[in-house]
Design an enzyme around this catalytic site. Structure first.
Site, PDB file in Angstrom:
ATOM      1  N   THR A  31       0.774  -1.114   0.389  1.00 33.91           N
ATOM      2  CA  THR A  31       0.007   0.005   0.185  1.00 33.91           C
ATOM      3  C   THR A  31       1.193   1.022  -0.094  1.00 33.91           C
ATOM      4  O   THR A  31       2.188   0.947   0.356  1.00 33.91           O
ATOM      5  CB  THR A  31      -0.769  -0.004   1.092  1.00 33.91           C
ATOM      6  N   ARG A  61     -14.082  -7.897  -0.900  1.00 29.17           N
ATOM      7  CA  ARG A  61     -13.245  -7.916   0.988  1.00 29.17           C
ATOM      8  C   ARG A  61     -12.793  -5.783   0.394  1.00 29.17           C
ATOM      9  O   ARG A  61     -12.407  -5.839  -0.423  1.00 29.17           O
ATOM     10  CB  ARG A  61     -11.773  -8.364   0.410  1.00 29.17           C
ATOM     11  N   VAL A  62     -12.717  -5.792   1.343  1.00 31.51           N
ATOM     12  CA  VAL A  62     -12.497  -4.100   1.649  1.00 31.51           C
ATOM     13  C   VAL A  62     -11.116  -4.109   3.081  1.00 31.51           C
ATOM     14  O   VAL A  62     -11.446  -4.712   3.779  1.00 31.51           O
ATOM     15  CB  VAL A  62     -13.391  -2.923   1.588  1.00 31.51           C
ATOM     16  N   GLY A  63     -10.017  -3.684   3.033  1.00 32.44           N
ATOM     17  CA  GLY A  63      -8.864  -3.011   3.867  1.00 32.44           C
ATOM     18  C   GLY A  63      -9.298  -1.860   4.708  1.00 32.44           C
ATOM     19  O   GLY A  63     -10.594  -1.497   4.460  1.00 32.44           O
ATOM     20  N   ASP A  64      -7.910  -1.285   5.407  1.00 33.01           N
ATOM     21  CA  ASP A  64      -8.239  -0.279   6.561  1.00 33.01           C
ATOM     22  C   ASP A  64      -7.813   0.603   5.628  1.00 33.01           C
ATOM     23  O   ASP A  64      -8.868   1.988   5.570  1.00 33.01           O
ATOM     24  CB  ASP A  64      -7.404  -0.666   7.375  1.00 33.01           C
ATOM     25  N   GLY A 121      -0.164  -2.459   5.968  1.00 29.83           N
ATOM     26  CA  GLY A 121       0.225  -3.289   6.230  1.00 29.83           C
ATOM     27  C   GLY A 121      -1.379  -4.412   6.696  1.00 29.83           C
ATOM     28  O   GLY A 121      -1.716  -3.726   6.208  1.00 29.83           O
TER      29      GLY A 121
END
Ligand code: ASP
Length: 326
Positions: free
Chosen positions: A178, A206-209, A230
């Site tokens: 990222t 899926r969605v990350g931070d 991360g």
């Protein structure tokens, strides 16, 4: 709190040297901090060799590149974000349009793609040959009992040009990656953005931070910014970026603020056995970044050894992150 000493300061994750250099140059020309960070990360988003963001990013389990990005503008306390965006290179640019032109904060999936088209972002196939080959290898190596033959089960060589000895199986690492970029100008105005292709081979949707305001990125113009890269799930569950900013507001130094939040993430994450190693420590990495309104900055990683990138009056350079575990 005083202004950034020596003018503008921009920090990023380790892969962001070009982004911070560009962001700082733009700020020195008087460009707004949000526009500066988004244009800075745009260089990395367009790079086919960076397999962690934008064009060239690793795809989801179906071979489709889905991008997440967010941006927040300190002076107006307005954020914009997109998640699971397909077919568009500049996810951070689309997030900036959400910030600037809508009363919303987050637009996802097909809606984000439509929104990007409406704003004139070109549509293109995001899967580079390199990323497609990595994905296909991952898929084929899943199981030796499915119908997708592993390399070592085939009669043909890897290129499919001749029958002969089977090639040994190549295993790709499970990949995170990222870019987070934050900036403060000489007036003490702060903006930040985070952009990613997310966890490789993720479940579609899926969605990350990264696009979650307060998780992968957060700005409070009276304090500064926080950001994360991360394992996104761990960062979301502890509101990582928000907690960094709140710690700095309490007077905690930037690096110490990152370490404090990593401590909380570690303590909560080991409650799940999947995330404990044999010594009872977390078995994944998270890197946190902090930029204070006066230009002070810091970063810490859960596991060594990572570095972050800074551009300020002394130039652009890489600085080792403090490590929570040695
Ligand atoms: N934080 C990103 C995510 O979970 C991935 C990364 O930073 O490597 O989507």
């Amino acid at each position: 709190m005083s202004r950034a000493p020596g003018g503008a300061v921009s920090i990023s994750s380790g892969n962001g040297a070009r982004a911070v250099t560009r962001a700082r140059a733009l700020m020195l020309d008087g460009v707004d901090t949000a526009l500066s960070v988004v244009e800075g990360v745009g260089i990395v988003e367009a790079d086919p060799d960076d397999m962690s963001v934008g064009y060239g990013g690793l795809p989801n389990e179906r071979g489709v590149v889905q991008l997440d990005a967010s941006v927040m503008h300190g002076p107006t306390h307005k954020a914009g974000s997109v998640a699971a965006l397909e077919d568009v290179v500049h996810a951070a640019g689309v997030a900036l349009k959400v910030l600037q032109t809508t009363d919303h904060v987050m637009i996802v999936g097909a809606g984000a793609r439509e929104f990007a088209i409406a704003h004139g972002f070109p549509i293109q196939n995001m899967l580079t040959e390199k990323a497609r080959e990595a994905w296909l290898r991952w898929k084929q190596n899943h199981s030796s009992t499915d119908d997708w033959l592993d390399e070592d089960q085939r009669d043909w060589d890897r290129e499919g040009t001749k029958v002969g000895r089977a090639d040994p199986k190549l295993v790709d690492p499970f990949t995170y990656g990222t870019i987070h970029c934050a900036a403060v100008n000489e007036n003490g105005d702060v903006s930040a953005c985070t952009t990613t292709s997310g966890l490789s081979y993720k479940i579609p949707g899926r969605v990350g931070d990264s696009p979650i305001i307060g998780a992968g990125m957060f700005v409070d113009n009276e304090v500064g910014s926080g950001g994360a890269t991360g394992r996104g799930e761990a960062v979301i569950q502890s509101c990582g970026a928000y907690e960094i900013v709140r710690a700095m507001e309490r007077g905690v130094e930037p690096t110490q603020a990152c370490l404090e939040v990593l401590g909380r993430i570690a303590k909560k994450s080991v409650l799940q056995k999947r995330h404990r190693d044999e010594r009872g420590r977390v078995n994944f990495n998270v890197v946190l970044y902090a930029l204070r309104k006066d230009g002070a900055h810091g970063s810490a990683c859960m596991l060594p050894s990572r570095s972050y990138t800074v551009a300020d009056a002394q130039g652009t350079r890489s600085i080792p992150c403090a490590a929570y575990f040695d």
